[in-house]
Design a protein around this motif. Structure first.
Motif, PDB file in Angstrom:
ATOM      1  N   GLY A 167       0.801  -1.218   0.000  1.00 47.94           N
ATOM      2  CA  GLY A 167       0.000   0.000   0.000  1.00 47.94           C
ATOM      3  C   GLY A 167       0.829   1.262   0.000  1.00 47.94           C
ATOM      4  N   ASP A 437      -1.924   7.488   6.580  1.00 46.85           N
ATOM      5  CA  ASP A 437      -2.176   6.104   6.188  1.00 46.85           C
ATOM      6  C   ASP A 437      -3.575   5.709   6.631  1.00 46.85           C
ATOM      7  OD1 ASP A 437       0.438   5.934   5.283  1.00 46.85           O
ATOM      8  OD2 ASP A 437       1.178   5.061   7.163  1.00 46.85           O
ATOM      9  N   TYR A 439      -5.581   2.364   7.490  1.00 50.51           N
ATOM     10  CA  TYR A 439      -5.439   0.944   7.788  1.00 50.51           C
ATOM     11  C   TYR A 439      -6.823   0.371   8.092  1.00 50.51           C
ATOM     12  CZ  TYR A 439      -4.197  -3.264  10.466  1.00 50.51           C
ATOM     13  OH  TYR A 439      -4.094  -4.552  10.938  1.00 50.51           O
ATOM     14  N   GLY A 457      -5.414  -4.518   5.427  1.00 56.90           N
ATOM     15  CA  GLY A 457      -4.644  -3.841   4.395  1.00 56.90           C
ATOM     16  C   GLY A 457      -4.424  -2.390   4.766  1.00 56.90           C
ATOM     17  N   ILE A 458      -3.501  -1.746   4.068  1.00 51.97           N
ATOM     18  CA  ILE A 458      -3.153  -0.361   4.366  1.00 51.97           C
ATOM     19  C   ILE A 458      -2.917   0.387   3.065  1.00 51.97           C
ATOM     20  CG2 ILE A 458      -0.641  -0.727   4.504  1.00 51.97           C
ATOM     21  CD1 ILE A 458      -0.716   1.116   7.042  1.00 51.97           C
ATOM     22  N   LEU A 459      -3.125   1.703   3.093  1.00 51.83           N
ATOM     23  CA  LEU A 459      -2.883   2.551   1.928  1.00 51.83           C
ATOM     24  C   LEU A 459      -2.308   3.871   2.403  1.00 51.83           C
ATOM     25  CD1 LEU A 459      -3.265   3.001  -1.179  1.00 51.83           C
ATOM     26  CD2 LEU A 459      -5.443   4.103  -0.594  1.00 51.83           C
ATOM     27  N   ALA A 476     -10.372   6.391  -0.450  1.00 55.82           N
ATOM     28  CA  ALA A 476      -9.246   5.477  -0.275  1.00 55.82           C
ATOM     29  C   ALA A 476      -9.699   4.054  -0.570  1.00 55.82           C
ATOM     30  CB  ALA A 476      -8.714   5.572   1.149  1.00 55.82           C
ATOM     31  N   GLU A 477      -9.130   3.477  -1.623  1.00 57.81           N
ATOM     32  CA  GLU A 477      -9.425   2.088  -1.983  1.00 57.81           C
ATOM     33  C   GLU A 477      -8.320   1.213  -1.381  1.00 57.81           C
ATOM     34  OE1 GLU A 477     -12.114   1.231  -3.339  1.00 57.81           O
ATOM     35  OE2 GLU A 477     -12.885   2.980  -4.415  1.00 57.81           O
ATOM     36  N   VAL A 478      -8.679   0.461  -0.368  1.00 58.14           N
ATOM     37  CA  VAL A 478      -7.708  -0.324   0.387  1.00 58.14           C
ATOM     38  C   VAL A 478      -7.879  -1.802   0.037  1.00 58.14           C
ATOM     39  CG1 VAL A 478      -6.803  -0.897   2.665  1.00 58.14           C
ATOM     40  CG2 VAL A 478      -7.828   1.367   2.254  1.00 58.14           C
ATOM     41  N   GLU A 479      -6.807  -2.402  -0.473  1.00 56.51           N
ATOM     42  CA  GLU A 479      -6.818  -3.828  -0.796  1.00 56.51           C
ATOM     43  C   GLU A 479      -6.394  -4.618   0.433  1.00 56.51           C
ATOM     44  OE1 GLU A 479      -4.818  -6.936  -4.058  1.00 56.51           O
ATOM     45  OE2 GLU A 479      -4.212  -4.828  -3.982  1.00 56.51           O
TER      46      GLU A 479
END
Length: 545
Positions: A167, A437, A439, A457-459, A476-479
């Motif tokens: 991320g 960030d 999370y 996940g984190i971005l 925020a698109e967090v995978e």
């Protein structure tokens, strides 16, 4: 006699057929020339009486003695496979400097060409191993001509950069842990447990600036930590030499993979698997309830790799008659077989709701929920996919009680809920500083109220990425990591939102300073939106048999 007893016990522990034949023939200290004149050392393990046959090449930075020799040398050879176990450049007697990931392609190709010239090699080559031993396979497999006969890839991936910086955030715990390991592994007694060194390494993760964590941990610099901290910024192509992902689709080599739901390479390894499938290849993968170094995962990997290599070299494909995808459904106690990954599932959103709720419906016009992240007291990490320490599922109660963690909890489930596939979150957030960030963690709350992590996940957010709206809100698109998990009837789903998880991920100082040199930080106020215009949510792949 003692060695024979040890071998039998090891075979039983590994779930392998017990062998009773003569011991393998071992040749130590083969000096293999590289293209620049450097020589790398290797040991050859051959089944007794073998004159010439295929070779399994295993290239490792972790040495050629002890468990490494017993597992990948002796055990493979006792089960009919000729193995060459090679120390990578600059490690355990091999000449040159050990710069992880730098020259593995060139050295791998030179080694393969040398092996094919030996009278005891019939020209057929396979590769095996896990983690960095998997990287050395990806550095060779797509480029060798004639191609390999097989690649056996345990807990690894075609590129490591997204594992260094998931991320866009430096994976501090894993990077400092590995740097400490490789910086001390050739010291006397390095293979024995050392609680004092473990404590020093964990304390060093909090060192500022982070580029000095190597000296704090082991008393001297480790070049890898310098590299990974200095090249953590966006668009830095320093690690291009280690990225083989562009070659995955064109790989024609038979491939088997194994990993665990709490392995740090899981997301990237499954991406490799999907690329191979979409390209019309026929890879196979096994995913169990394991972390990176779990004994159970090692046992399954050794079985998988020995069986796969034997089938490829002998032509007896009986042992290959299984589904391409074999996964363990956590909390169900069952293994499932599928033809593809991910299996068919219904993407089902669970929306963050006011006052800590979680449900299918979107909230009306409600005020955002605020919290403040302070890099001087960073939100702690609990469990998850780590190289060392307390991995996998852990009680999240203490971290969820903090003011800097938002918790959104659903109602008790009326029936079991199986989530199998890729998980993602969309969080609409506004931050005071722009540098932040996001999370996100999905948890399983049992009937007693204990919250245990399932996936996360984190971005990293920067003032210009992702795009900031006119109102300062970022989508925020967090995978999150893929999973296969059964939430039991009566349990509740919970989503955490925070500004970090330290020391698993390097703290965000809120200043935009480079991670290698950042020292000072500022508290950062977050607002998480969950209204009809900005419906923050986590999307779950719900599986129905």
């Amino acid at each position: 006699m003692l060695n024979r007893i040890i071998d039998r016990v090891l075979d039983r522990v590994l779930g392998l057929p017990v062998t009773d034949g003569p011991a393998p023939e071992v040749t130590k200290g083969l000096r293999i020339p590289m293209s620049d004149g450097v020589h790398l050392l290797a040991d050859r393990y051959a089944p007794a009486g073998l004159r010439s046959g295929p070779v399994v090449l295993i290239r490792t930075p972790y040495g050629r003695t002890g468990p490494m020799a017993k597992l990948f040398g002796d055990t493979f050879a006792r089960h009919g496979l000729q193995v060459v176990l090679q120390s990578t450049r600059g490690t355990f007697g091999s000449e040159g400097e050990f710069r992880p990931f730098h020259l593995e392609r060139e050295d791998g190709i030179a080694t393969a060409e040398w092996l094919r010239e030996q009278p005891w090699c019939d020209g057929r080559l396979g590769t095996a191993g896990a983690s960095y031993l998997g990287h050395t396979q990806w550095a060779l497999g797509p480029y060798l001509d004639p191609p390999l006969a097989a690649m056996c890839l345990g807990v690894t991936a075609s590129e490591f950069t997204t594992v260094f910086y998931p991320g866009g955030v430096l994976a501090a715990d894993n990077m400092v842990s590995w740097s400490s390991l490789i910086g001390t592994q050739e010291e006397p007694l390095a293979g024995l447990p050392n609680p004092l060194q473990t404590r020093r390494t964990r304390r060093a993760m909090a060192h500022l600036p982070l580029s000095g964590a190597d000296v704090a941990a082991i008393g001297r610099p480790v070049q890898f930590l310098q590299d990974v901290t200095e090249h953590a910024e966006p668009d830095d192509d320093y690690w291009a030499m280690s990225d083989h992902s562009a070659e995955v689709a064109g790989l024609s080599v038979p491939v088997t993979m194994s990993t665990g739901w709490y392995d740090l390479f899981l997301r990237r390894q499954l991406r490799d698997f999907r690329i191979l499938q979409d390209a019309g290849r026929a890879p196979r993968i096994t995913i169990g309830p394991w972390a990176h170094s779990d004994p159970g995962g090692m046992r399954a990997m050794v079985q998988d790799q020995i069986g796969f290599l034997t089938a490829q070299f002998t032509g007896n494909r009986t042992g290959l008659h299984r589904s391409p995808v074999r996964i363990f459904l956590q909390q169900s106690g069952t293994w499932l077989d599928f033809d593809r990954w991910p299996p068919p599932a219904t993407g089902t959103p669970a929306h963050l709701r006011p006052v800590g709720g979680l449900g299918e419906a979107v909230s009306g016009d409600t005020a955002p929920t605020p919290f403040t992240y302070d890099p001087a007291d960073p939100t702690p990490a609990v469990g998850g996919p780590l190289l060392t320490g307390k991995t996998k599922q852990r009680d999240n109660s203490e971290v969820e009680a903090r003011d800097d963690v938002l918790v959104f909890t659903g109602e008790p489930l009326a029936a079991d809920l199986d989530v199998i596939g890729e998980v993602a979150a969309t969080v609409f957030v506004r931050t005071e500083l722009g540098h932040a960030d996001v999370y996100v963690r999905l948890c399983d709350v049992d009937s007693g109220g204990v919250s245990r992590n399932v996936t996360d996940g984190i971005l990293r957010l920067r003032p210009d990425a992702p795009e900031v709206g006119a109102d300062g809100v970022v989508r925020a698109e967090v995978e999150l990591d893929p999973t296969a998990y059964r939430f039991r009837r009566g349990h509740r789903l919970r989503v955490q939102v925070a500004g970090g998880a330290f020391p698993r991920f390097a703290r965000n100082h809120g200043t935009g300073d480079a991670v290698a040199s950042a020292v000072a930080g500022k508290p950062n106020r977050f607002e998480v939106f969950h209204d009809e215009a900005r419906p923050s949510r986590i999307t779950l792949p719900v599986f129905t048999p």
